[in-house]
Write a protein that holds these residues in place. Structure first.
Motif, PDB file in Angstrom:
ATOM      1  N   ARG A   1      50.916  41.002  37.444  1.00 54.20           N
ATOM      2  CA  ARG A   1      49.795  40.188  37.901  1.00 54.20           C
ATOM      3  C   ARG A   1      48.585  40.504  37.048  1.00 54.20           C
ATOM      4  O   ARG A   1      48.406  41.627  36.617  1.00 54.20           O
ATOM      5  CB  ARG A   1      49.490  40.505  39.375  1.00 54.20           C
ATOM      6  N   HIS A   2      47.724  39.521  36.881  1.00 56.67           N
ATOM      7  CA  HIS A   2      46.504  39.718  36.112  1.00 56.67           C
ATOM      8  C   HIS A   2      45.363  40.106  37.037  1.00 56.67           C
ATOM      9  O   HIS A   2      45.302  39.669  38.184  1.00 56.67           O
ATOM     10  CB  HIS A   2      46.156  38.449  35.329  1.00 56.67           C
ATOM     11  N   ALA A   3      44.465  40.928  36.511  1.00 54.96           N
ATOM     12  CA  ALA A   3      43.269  41.348  37.237  1.00 54.96           C
ATOM     13  C   ALA A   3      42.151  41.501  36.211  1.00 54.96           C
ATOM     14  O   ALA A   3      42.373  41.376  35.001  1.00 54.96           O
ATOM     15  CB  ALA A   3      43.515  42.658  37.981  1.00 54.96           C
ATOM     16  N   ASP A   4      40.958  41.766  36.694  1.00 52.52           N
ATOM     17  CA  ASP A   4      39.797  41.895  35.831  1.00 52.52           C
ATOM     18  C   ASP A   4      39.177  43.274  36.019  1.00 52.52           C
ATOM     19  O   ASP A   4      39.061  43.759  37.151  1.00 52.52           O
ATOM     20  CB  ASP A   4      38.767  40.815  36.188  1.00 52.52           C
ATOM     21  N   LEU A   5      38.775  43.884  34.913  1.00 49.53           N
ATOM     22  CA  LEU A   5      38.113  45.180  34.946  1.00 49.53           C
ATOM     23  C   LEU A   5      36.866  45.089  34.074  1.00 49.53           C
ATOM     24  O   LEU A   5      36.931  45.258  32.867  1.00 49.53           O
ATOM     25  CB  LEU A   5      39.046  46.289  34.442  1.00 49.53           C
ATOM     26  N   GLY A   6      35.751  44.736  34.690  1.00 47.21           N
ATOM     27  CA  GLY A   6      34.497  44.622  33.961  1.00 47.21           C
ATOM     28  C   GLY A   6      34.522  43.579  32.867  1.00 47.21           C
ATOM     29  O   GLY A   6      33.993  43.809  31.783  1.00 47.21           O
ATOM     30  N   GLY A   7      35.150  42.449  33.129  1.00 45.92           N
ATOM     31  CA  GLY A   7      35.237  41.381  32.144  1.00 45.92           C
ATOM     32  C   GLY A   7      36.397  41.526  31.183  1.00 45.92           C
ATOM     33  O   GLY A   7      36.601  40.675  30.313  1.00 45.92           O
ATOM     34  N   ARG A   8      37.143  42.587  31.324  1.00 46.16           N
ATOM     35  CA  ARG A   8      38.309  42.820  30.461  1.00 46.16           C
ATOM     36  C   ARG A   8      39.569  42.581  31.282  1.00 46.16           C
ATOM     37  O   ARG A   8      39.730  43.151  32.367  1.00 46.16           O
ATOM     38  CB  ARG A   8      38.264  44.258  29.963  1.00 46.16           C
ATOM     39  N   PRO A   9      40.462  41.733  30.786  1.00 44.96           N
ATOM     40  CA  PRO A   9      41.688  41.494  31.545  1.00 44.96           C
ATOM     41  C   PRO A   9      42.609  42.710  31.515  1.00 44.96           C
ATOM     42  O   PRO A   9      42.730  43.399  30.508  1.00 44.96           O
ATOM     43  CB  PRO A   9      42.331  40.303  30.830  1.00 44.96           C
ATOM     44  N   ILE A  10      43.234  42.985  32.668  1.00 43.03           N
ATOM     45  CA  ILE A  10      44.243  44.034  32.771  1.00 43.03           C
ATOM     46  C   ILE A  10      45.460  43.434  33.479  1.00 43.03           C
ATOM     47  O   ILE A  10      45.360  42.384  34.114  1.00 43.03           O
ATOM     48  CB  ILE A  10      43.735  45.285  33.529  1.00 43.03           C
ATOM     49  N   VAL A  11      46.576  44.102  33.344  1.00 43.15           N
ATOM     50  CA  VAL A  11      47.803  43.642  33.982  1.00 43.15           C
ATOM     51  C   VAL A  11      48.256  44.713  34.971  1.00 43.15           C
ATOM     52  O   VAL A  11      48.408  45.880  34.613  1.00 43.15           O
ATOM     53  CB  VAL A  11      48.910  43.362  32.936  1.00 43.15           C
TER      54      VAL A  11
END
Length: 184
Positions: A5-15
Motif C-alpha cells: 500500500r502507498h502512504a505519505d511521509l512528509g511529502g515523500r511517498p513510501i510503501v
C-alpha cells in the motif's frame, strides 16, 4: 487485504507492506518482541489472543507524533475502555523510551521493541499488522484492536507524519464491541 500500500511521509511517498488487518481476521502470526518499558516479559502472539487488547505501532518514539499517540491513546482508553490492555510497539531500542518516562511518568501501558527481536518475529509482526515500510527498519503508525485474537478495528493513516485518528479509532472500537454485546 492488500500486501503493498502507498502512504505519505512528509511529502515523500513510501510503501507499506503486510496484511491489512480486517475486522474478523484472526491473528495467525507468531512472534516474540522484547520488552522496552513497563514490561518484564516479551510480547507474544499468545498475549494478543487473550481478552481485549489495543496494539499501538510507532515509527520513531522520539518524535512528537509518537509520544502524542501514546499519551492520547492511554488517556482516552482509560475513560472509555478501562478493561482494555494497551501494548505499544516501536522499532526503537528500549533506551529511547526514557523520554516517555521523563515527561509522562503516569503512562502505564507496556511497550515493546522490534529491536533485538529475531528476524522471524520482526517479519511476522510487521506482515501480520501491515506496518512494514519497504526499504526501512521503521514501522508505520497504526492502531489495532483485537478481541480473543481476532481483529475488530484497525487504523493505519495514509499520512505517516501524523498519529492515527485516535477518537475515530475508539469510535470504531465502540461500534465493534456494541455489535458483539448481548442485548440487555
Amino acid at each position: 487485504m492488500h500486501i503493498l500500500r502507498h502512504a505519505d511521509l512528509g511529502g515523500r511517498p513510501i510503501v507499506l507492506f503486510g496484511h491489512t488487518p480486517q475486522p474478523g481476521r484472526p491473528l495467525v502470526d507468531v512472534f516474540s518482541l522484547p520488552p522496552a518499558r513497563a514490561a518484564t516479559m516479551p510480547l507474544t502472539d499468545g498475549e494478543l489472543r487473550r481478552g481485549l487488547v489495543v496494539v499501538s505501532t510507532l515509527p520513531n518514539i522520539q518524535r512528537h507524533a509518537c509520544v502524542a499517540q501514546i499519551v492520547e491513546l492511554e488517556e482516552k482508553c482509560a475513560h472509555r475502555f478501562p478493561e482494555v490492555r494497551i501494548a505499544h510497539v516501536s522499532q526503537d531500542d528500549a533506551i529511547h523510551w526514557r523520554e516517555v518516562d521523563r515527561y509522562h511518568p503516569g503512562i502505564g501501558a507496556a511497550s515493546y521493541t522490534l529491536d533485538g527481536a529475531s528476524e522471524s518475529s520482526r517479519v511476522s509482526f510487521t506482515w501480520g499488522f501491515g506496518v512494514g515500510v519497504l526499504g526501512h527498519q521503521r514501522i508505520a503508525h497504526g492502531l489495532f484492536a483485537l478481541r480473543e485474537g481476532v481483529f475488530i478495528a484497525a487504523e493505519i493513516p495514509f499520512d505517516q507524519m501524523h498519529a492515527p485518528d485516535i477518537g475515530g479509532f475508539l469510535g470504531a472500537l465502540d461500534t465493534a464491541l456494541a455489535e458483539v454485546r448481548p442485548c440487555e
